[in-house]
Design an enzyme around this catalytic site. Sequence first.
Site, PDB file in Angstrom:
ATOM      1  N   GLU A 256     -17.481  26.922  10.058  1.00 54.53           N
ATOM      2  CA  GLU A 256     -18.879  26.802   9.641  1.00 54.53           C
ATOM      3  C   GLU A 256     -19.331  25.431  10.102  1.00 54.53           C
ATOM      4  OE1 GLU A 256     -20.532  29.228   8.366  1.00 54.53           O
ATOM      5  OE2 GLU A 256     -18.811  30.521   8.054  1.00 54.53           O
ATOM      6  N   CYS A 295     -26.331  21.791   5.724  1.00 51.65           N
ATOM      7  CA  CYS A 295     -26.108  22.458   7.007  1.00 51.65           C
ATOM      8  C   CYS A 295     -27.221  23.457   7.289  1.00 51.65           C
ATOM      9  CB  CYS A 295     -24.760  23.150   6.992  1.00 51.65           C
ATOM     10  SG  CYS A 295     -24.567  24.235   5.571  1.00 51.65           S
TER      11      CYS A 295
HETATM   12  P1  NAP Z   1     -16.616  16.316   9.919  1.00 54.51           P
HETATM   13  O1  NAP Z   1     -16.587  14.884  10.219  1.00 54.51           O
HETATM   14  O2  NAP Z   1     -16.467  17.264  11.041  1.00 54.51           O
HETATM   15  O3  NAP Z   1     -15.494  16.563   8.817  1.00 54.51           O
HETATM   16  C1  NAP Z   1     -15.304  17.809   8.259  1.00 54.51           C
HETATM   17  C2  NAP Z   1     -13.927  17.886   7.633  1.00 54.51           C
HETATM   18  O4  NAP Z   1     -12.944  17.820   8.654  1.00 54.51           O
HETATM   19  C3  NAP Z   1     -13.627  16.733   6.699  1.00 54.51           C
HETATM   20  O5  NAP Z   1     -12.899  17.216   5.602  1.00 54.51           O
HETATM   21  C4  NAP Z   1     -12.767  15.820   7.535  1.00 54.51           C
HETATM   22  O6  NAP Z   1     -11.910  15.017   6.767  1.00 54.51           O
HETATM   23  C5  NAP Z   1     -11.981  16.838   8.299  1.00 54.51           C
HETATM   24  N1  NAP Z   1     -11.332  16.328   9.492  1.00 54.51           N
HETATM   25  C6  NAP Z   1     -11.808  15.448  10.378  1.00 54.51           C
HETATM   26  N2  NAP Z   1     -10.890  15.259  11.345  1.00 54.51           N
HETATM   27  C7  NAP Z   1      -9.832  16.005  11.026  1.00 54.51           C
HETATM   28  C8  NAP Z   1      -8.552  16.216  11.612  1.00 54.51           C
HETATM   29  N3  NAP Z   1      -8.203  15.603  12.734  1.00 54.51           N
HETATM   30  N4  NAP Z   1      -7.692  17.052  11.006  1.00 54.51           N
HETATM   31  C9  NAP Z   1      -8.013  17.691   9.872  1.00 54.51           C
HETATM   32  N5  NAP Z   1      -9.209  17.527   9.272  1.00 54.51           N
HETATM   33  C10 NAP Z   1     -10.109  16.693   9.847  1.00 54.51           C
HETATM   34  O7  NAP Z   1     -17.942  16.744   9.183  1.00 54.51           O
HETATM   35  P2  NAP Z   1     -18.623  16.010   7.942  1.00 54.51           P
HETATM   36  O8  NAP Z   1     -19.182  14.755   8.468  1.00 54.51           O
HETATM   37  O9  NAP Z   1     -17.751  15.973   6.754  1.00 54.51           O
HETATM   38  O10 NAP Z   1     -19.769  17.050   7.600  1.00 54.51           O
HETATM   39  C11 NAP Z   1     -21.027  17.013   8.203  1.00 54.51           C
HETATM   40  C12 NAP Z   1     -21.164  18.148   9.173  1.00 54.51           C
HETATM   41  O11 NAP Z   1     -20.787  19.373   8.547  1.00 54.51           O
HETATM   42  C13 NAP Z   1     -22.586  18.347   9.603  1.00 54.51           C
HETATM   43  O12 NAP Z   1     -22.591  18.469  10.988  1.00 54.51           O
HETATM   44  C14 NAP Z   1     -23.012  19.646   8.940  1.00 54.51           C
HETATM   45  O13 NAP Z   1     -23.972  20.386   9.653  1.00 54.51           O
HETATM   46  C15 NAP Z   1     -21.737  20.398   8.807  1.00 54.51           C
HETATM   47  N6  NAP Z   1     -21.769  21.307   7.687  1.00 54.51           N
HETATM   48  C16 NAP Z   1     -21.759  22.644   7.921  1.00 54.51           C
HETATM   49  C17 NAP Z   1     -21.794  23.532   6.867  1.00 54.51           C
HETATM   50  C18 NAP Z   1     -21.784  25.022   7.086  1.00 54.51           C
HETATM   51  O14 NAP Z   1     -21.615  25.743   6.112  1.00 54.51           O
HETATM   52  N7  NAP Z   1     -21.941  25.493   8.278  1.00 54.51           N
HETATM   53  C19 NAP Z   1     -21.832  23.066   5.558  1.00 54.51           C
HETATM   54  C20 NAP Z   1     -21.834  21.710   5.358  1.00 54.51           C
HETATM   55  C21 NAP Z   1     -21.799  20.827   6.422  1.00 54.51           C
HETATM   56  P3  NAP Z   1     -12.204  13.446   6.549  1.00 54.51           P
HETATM   57  O15 NAP Z   1     -13.484  13.358   5.818  1.00 54.51           O
HETATM   58  O16 NAP Z   1     -11.056  12.990   5.751  1.00 54.51           O
HETATM   59  O17 NAP Z   1     -12.297  12.865   7.915  1.00 54.51           O
END
Ligand code: NAP
Length: 681
Positions: A256, A295
């Site tokens: 997602e 999102c």
């Molecule tokens: P993100 O930076 O991609 O992180 C998402 C998750 O992935 C976090 O738990 C992060 O952990 C983890 N992660 C990062 N690198 C990783 C790795 N190498 N191995 C395992 N896990 C890893 O996204 P975010 O900044 O938290 O969220 C914002 C984004 O999410 C926005 O672009 C938004 O549009 C999207 N979003 C989408 C939805 C949907 O339902 N489609 C809902 C909400 C948000 P850490 O925080 O510990 O790095």
Amino acid sequence: MKKLQSYVQGEWFESSASGVLLRNAVNGDAVAEISSDGLDFADIRNYARDAGGPALRKFTFHQRALKLKELAKYLMERKELFYELSKATGATRTDSWIDIEGGISTLFIYSGKGRREMPNSNVYLDGPQEIISRDGTFTAQHIYTPIQGVAIQINAFNFPCWGMLEKLAPQLLAGVPVIVKPASQTAFLTELMVKHIIESGILPEGSLQLVCGSTGDLLKHVDCQDAVSFTGSASTGLMLKQQPAIIQNATRFFMEADSLNCSILGSDVQPGSVEFDLYVKEVAREMTAKAGQKCTAIRRAIVPANLMEAVGDALKARLAKIAVGDPDVEGVRMGALAGLDQRRDVEERLELLSQQCEKVFGDFGTGSSLSVMGENTENGAFISPVLLAYNGAANDPDSAIHNVEAFGPVSTLIPYENDDDAIAIAAMGKGSLVGSVITADPNVARNIVLGCAAYHGRMVVINEACAKESTGHGSPLAHLVHGGPGRAGGCEEMGGIRGVKHYMQRTAVQGSPDMLSAITNTWITGAKRNVDGIHPFKKTFEILSVGDALITEKRVITIEDIEAFAELSGDTFYAHMDKAAAQRNPFFEDRVAHGYFLVSMAAGLFVWPDEGPVLANYGLDNLRFSAPVYAGDELQVQFTCKQKVNRDTEEYGEVRWDTTIINQDSEVVANYDVLTLVAKA
Ligand code: NAP
């Protein structure tokens, strides 16, 4: 400094390594440190598989559903604790409501749906029996059973509670244990909620583990029975999806990701109309709720070219009234972004967007004149809502407005010329979670929805008639699919029971009807019937068995029956009443008996009239009339207990009866399921 703990293998674990510092979004104060150093991820995954999975699979769907309800009540009673801590994420009370109570409500909804729409057993039938042999001795049924590994949640920072619960509900209902890895930034709130979930003792041990910090080498240990459910940015998602173990084992990977959702103002809408105001309200609300960190927020507001100025002015006026500041201060309508890193990120992306846009409202970057309400907010992650207007070439799919997500209170107005143009612009988002159209014209609604649906997971049509009750553009609901094609990740979650099936394996089972009946605990056409001489309506729920049947007396249908039923019901359709007219009809040779008469007559043949365990008939399913019945035909009913659904919390259970009416040539004239409530002893 408080260190966040992980809950693994039945214990709370605190890393001895110094971790990443997490800060309060409102004042910049340190909240906690986070680290998962020292965890053995292979052991965590195996514990879920060996302890959690078997414990969950012992329960039926209904028993798991009841646990979700119990958990929802438990968390709801403690909701104020979560609200209090949620302030540190920068959220206002309304933002937190979406996250906390919105999240808890998904547990309630899945509990209700699980008990209403799933059987009280361990196997879920997918569709009807498939007829694959001439004599029916070899048949087939698709079934779903839970996968036997673990569901790994990797969640985004914006909804630390909802993000976990909306996945947890279908995962647990499916019977699959879960490892939750919240985004570090707001993991302190997830940790608090998990502490309460574990303390409640409601879930069997091993069914929920929490990893605060990095997932280490967890994704190296997954196999074909595991599922990874990722929410976050497209770049992280794509990187994780390509992990060798995930590719080699075809591990289920649900993504997602981000999405440049659009909202289209219908070409019929004029300033001053109800729909015009609704549009302005919706865009402003989506920009500012959760400080735009949703999102599903409207990133692209697609409006008729001649209304760009009018919409811009109306939004400007509305956004000017949004007070930004500490959510604890009275009157504040928009809180902070989750942290300074996020603000930096949003500002960088605003720079990119601004290259082809004019600023209509808002201010960002150094020297921003944003006034923030509240004391001690200098180090908070506040930002103004920013509305841009696109001034580049309208049909440029490579433009930043169709490619760059500023995950904050940011939206861009984009002009369009006609419906086809609006549809083409919407598609330039390359796949979105949600799109909306605000229009009073059903033709515009139809054009836009059918033109855009293939690029969207959900579409909302808003007009005056539904505005009051509308849940709005940006609210995913547990009943409905959440997810979208392309950029949005290409996956789905929730959608009621659809989301539960993501964590189960569909298997086509072939065999004899008796074998399939035994496997599915459902009577399958062609399986043996148990006709033991005891009327099945005399049997209590416990005594009644699947396959127990009654073969009724026979009844000859007369022309008087047809006339009496026409008189009683008032149904004097010509095919029942007029022989010549009936014969002109391509389907009939004579006056045909009413189908509803057959259903009524069948009840007259199969019911046991005296007071007994059968309490009520609450409906019929799948009714089909397959051959006409004429006066002189002799009918008989085969009435067979097809499926029993125990209601754990009630004094009765539900019984579905296969009801087959045959004529003197053993031809089936009608078939349906009678649904009854049957008392327990
Ligand atoms: P993100 O930076 O991609 O992180 C998402 C998750 O992935 C976090 O738990 C992060 O952990 C983890 N992660 C990062 N690198 C990783 C790795 N190498 N191995 C395992 N896990 C890893 O996204 P975010 O900044 O938290 O969220 C914002 C984004 O999410 C926005 O672009 C938004 O549009 C999207 N979003 C989408 C939805 C949907 O339902 N489609 C809902 C909400 C948000 P850490 O925080 O510990 O790095």
